[in-house]
Design a protein around this motif. Sequence first.
Motif, PDB file in Angstrom:
ATOM      1  N   ASN A 245      49.755  -5.233  61.471  1.00  0.00           N
ATOM      2  CA  ASN A 245      48.516  -5.906  61.062  1.00  0.00           C
ATOM      3  C   ASN A 245      47.595  -6.199  62.239  1.00  0.00           C
ATOM      4  O   ASN A 245      46.693  -7.026  62.129  1.00  0.00           O
ATOM      5  N   GLY A 246      47.831  -5.530  63.366  1.00  0.00           N
ATOM      6  CA  GLY A 246      46.995  -5.749  64.545  1.00  0.00           C
ATOM      7  C   GLY A 246      47.695  -6.615  65.572  1.00  0.00           C
ATOM      8  O   GLY A 246      48.835  -7.065  65.369  1.00  0.00           O
ATOM      9  N   ASP A 247      47.017  -6.876  66.668  1.00  0.00           N
ATOM     10  CA  ASP A 247      47.593  -7.681  67.740  1.00  0.00           C
ATOM     11  C   ASP A 247      47.662  -9.148  67.350  1.00  0.00           C
ATOM     12  O   ASP A 247      46.763  -9.686  66.690  1.00  0.00           O
ATOM     13  N   VAL A 248      48.762  -9.794  67.752  1.00  0.00           N
ATOM     14  CA  VAL A 248      48.976 -11.223  67.515  1.00  0.00           C
ATOM     15  C   VAL A 248      49.357 -11.865  68.845  1.00  0.00           C
ATOM     16  O   VAL A 248      50.177 -11.304  69.582  1.00  0.00           O
ATOM     17  N   VAL A 249      48.762 -13.006  69.158  1.00  0.00           N
ATOM     18  CA  VAL A 249      49.110 -13.723  70.383  1.00  0.00           C
ATOM     19  C   VAL A 249      49.986 -14.921  70.022  1.00  0.00           C
ATOM     20  O   VAL A 249      49.636 -15.718  69.139  1.00  0.00           O
ATOM     21  N   VAL A 250      51.140 -15.023  70.689  1.00  0.00           N
ATOM     22  CA  VAL A 250      52.115 -16.080  70.400  1.00  0.00           C
ATOM     23  C   VAL A 250      52.397 -16.869  71.672  1.00  0.00           C
ATOM     24  O   VAL A 250      52.683 -16.273  72.723  1.00  0.00           O
ATOM     25  N   GLY A 251      52.334 -18.194  71.602  1.00  0.00           N
ATOM     26  CA  GLY A 251      52.712 -19.032  72.734  1.00  0.00           C
ATOM     27  C   GLY A 251      54.217 -19.201  72.791  1.00  0.00           C
ATOM     28  O   GLY A 251      54.885 -19.251  71.752  1.00  0.00           O
TER      29      GLY A 251
END
Length: 313
Positions: A245-251
Amino acid sequence: GGGGRGGYVAAIRAAQLGKKVALVEKDRLGGLCLNWGCIPSKAMIAASSLVEHIGHASVMGITAQGVSVDMAKLKGWKDGIVKRLTGGVGELFKRNGIELLSGEAAFASATEIKVKTREGGVTVRTKQTLIASGARPVRLPGLDIDGQRVITSKEALDLTAPPANFLVVGGGIVGCEIGTYMAKLGSQVTIVELAPQLLTGTDPDLVRVVERGMKKRKIAVHLSSKVEHVEHAKARMEATLSTPNGDVVVGADKVLVAVGFKPNTESLNLAAVGVRTDPRGHVVVDERLQTSNPAIYAIGDVIGPPWLAHKAM
């Protein structure tokens, strides 16, 4: 060579059958499973499950107030279990007259093993040898394991506080076990798996049970996905995930790398004794666990997946 589940069980059985046995172990007797894997993980999972059950006990009319987890004390309890079990293996070695050598082994010939110990070099002469040197966690480019922020299961089971945000790279047995354990203790967990399902090779009906448990504990799971980049500069790391579903940024406060294992064969000098390995370094064996050298056998993780203690035993 190797005092893990495969090696120590074989050593004890061979001694019981009348063989004169010596075993070489470079770290701790009991190997990965007893010291840093199956046993400590099941202990910590049991403890975290108890915490979770207490939190849900009010539906039965049981109210517990002020419940807290002292993870340093929990770690001490886990270490005590490990110490008792590894001590039991050592006692079995004494009873069966097995000589334990602490050091690193390499073949000089099919009948001579050179052992590098703290005191110096020792040569062991042998008619038959069993390679049980195990495997170690695979390292990923861009995710250098430092034991502090980017960790393996070994460090994850020694944490003294649950990280607020915990990123697990790899949705196999290790990743799912430790990810769920951390979620039970309050971490916000994200699991990233390259394959289209968790626990690759496991019956899909069983995987669905695991997935339901993860959903209940609000664990975020990204399948057919991978970590593209990790930004380390900030107090909390930021991982960029490539997903369908595209790029995801996770902390993430901690990142667990759990993407499989690499066999410990490089330092054994196998080529000198004609022991064949596959392209990934696993020792090639036949149905009797005999290698391409008739005097040498191999067992456990070093011969390839599944990397499981009960398979080795």
